[in-house]
Design an enzyme around this catalytic site. Sequence first.
Site, PDB file in Angstrom:
ATOM      1  CG  HIS A 198     -73.632 -42.937  66.544  1.00  0.00           C
ATOM      2  ND1 HIS A 198     -72.180 -43.246  66.557  1.00  0.00           N
ATOM      3  CD2 HIS A 198     -73.732 -42.827  67.748  1.00  0.00           C
ATOM      4  CE1 HIS A 198     -71.638 -43.208  67.346  1.00  0.00           C
ATOM      5  NE2 HIS A 198     -72.535 -43.073  68.484  1.00  0.00           N
ATOM      6  CE  LYS A 216     -70.210 -45.758  71.653  1.00  0.00           C
ATOM      7  NZ  LYS A 216     -69.902 -44.226  72.124  1.00  0.00           N
ATOM      8  CD  GLU A 259     -71.026 -42.680  62.488  1.00  0.00           C
ATOM      9  OE1 GLU A 259     -70.251 -43.409  61.894  1.00  0.00           O
ATOM     10  OE2 GLU A 259     -71.260 -43.172  63.783  1.00  0.00           O
TER      11      GLU A 259
HETATM   12  O1  LIG Z   1     -72.300 -43.389  70.867  1.00  0.00           O
HETATM   13  C1  LIG Z   1     -72.803 -42.892  71.877  1.00  0.00           C
HETATM   14  C2  LIG Z   1     -74.115 -43.211  72.451  1.00  0.00           C
HETATM   15  C3  LIG Z   1     -75.236 -42.009  72.520  1.00  0.00           C
HETATM   16  O2  LIG Z   1     -75.124 -41.591  70.849  1.00  0.00           O
HETATM   17  C4  LIG Z   1     -76.544 -42.238  72.942  1.00  0.00           C
HETATM   18  O3  LIG Z   1     -77.338 -42.579  71.875  1.00  0.00           O
HETATM   19  O4  LIG Z   1     -76.454 -42.359  74.328  1.00  0.00           O
HETATM   20  C5  LIG Z   1     -74.308 -40.953  72.979  1.00  0.00           C
HETATM   21  C6  LIG Z   1     -72.952 -40.445  72.587  1.00  0.00           C
HETATM   22  O5  LIG Z   1     -72.281 -39.582  73.486  1.00  0.00           O
HETATM   23  C7  LIG Z   1     -72.043 -41.722  72.521  1.00  0.00           C
HETATM   24  O6  LIG Z   1     -70.925 -41.398  71.998  1.00  0.00           O
END
Ligand SMILES: O=C1C[C@@](O)(C(=O)O)C[C@@H](O)[C@@H]1O
Length: 234
Positions: free
Chosen positions: A124, A151, A69
């Site tokens: 992600h 998220k 991810e």
């Molecule tokens: O999950 C996320 C969001 C993120 O991927 C971003 O796109 O800002 C940044 C990462 O550090 C965080 O854990």
Amino acid sequence: MIVPLTDAHDSSLIASAKRIAASRTDMVEWRVDRYASRDDHTKVVAMAARIHEIIGERPLLFTPRTKHEGSDWNPPGDSYRDIIADACASGTVDMVDVQYLNPAVKRCFEAARAHRVPIIASNHDFNGTPSATAIADGLDAMASLGADIAKMAVMPRKPADVAALLEATAVAAQTIRVPLITMSMGPLGVISRLAGQVFGSCATFATLGGEGSAPGQLPLDEVLAVMDLLGRDL
Ligand SMILES: O=C1C[C@@](O)(C(=O)O)C[C@@H](O)[C@@H]1O
């Protein structure tokens, strides 16, 4: 507003934490997968305690991102679950990010729950953007697992992909009972990091001097200025 700590070594981590502590950020994320000593959990816990002390009342989000991810960290054996369990047991982290598609997700949830550490479930996609329905379904699955926050970060290939992320956020915010954090990454997705709260995203990630932790993150002060214009209420 969440600012990530991405430094590899102790001295620069501490310096960055001090810089963030003097800023207007609301929460600090430690991307422990970027830490040079990430496989030494004794050092990880000691550094988490140090960061926690420096940032004071701001919550510390502990995030071990894996190779699947967007990181270069390929945790051996049970170390994904173990680093989460060790951090949660240490009392030095206030929230933990758990990748909901990780095979150890249930054991990670159990470990966080055992130590009453709230969970941000995450996913992600650095290769593209699913349909709005698929994004909303993913957020719903995270909530169904018992996450405290869901998220999702996706990578747009065209403007319609950014619209799909924002549509999914607006739809999910009406139906899912936990707070959401969503973003469309890269230059095309910047609008989602600035106006996401209009659609139901409860937080955004911004940088403070460092390289940031994902494509498209903007400097903290610029994001704050835009959010103030948009009626920042986070
Ligand atoms: O999950 C996320 C969001 C993120 O991927 C971003 O796109 O800002 C940044 C990462 O550090 C965080 O854990």
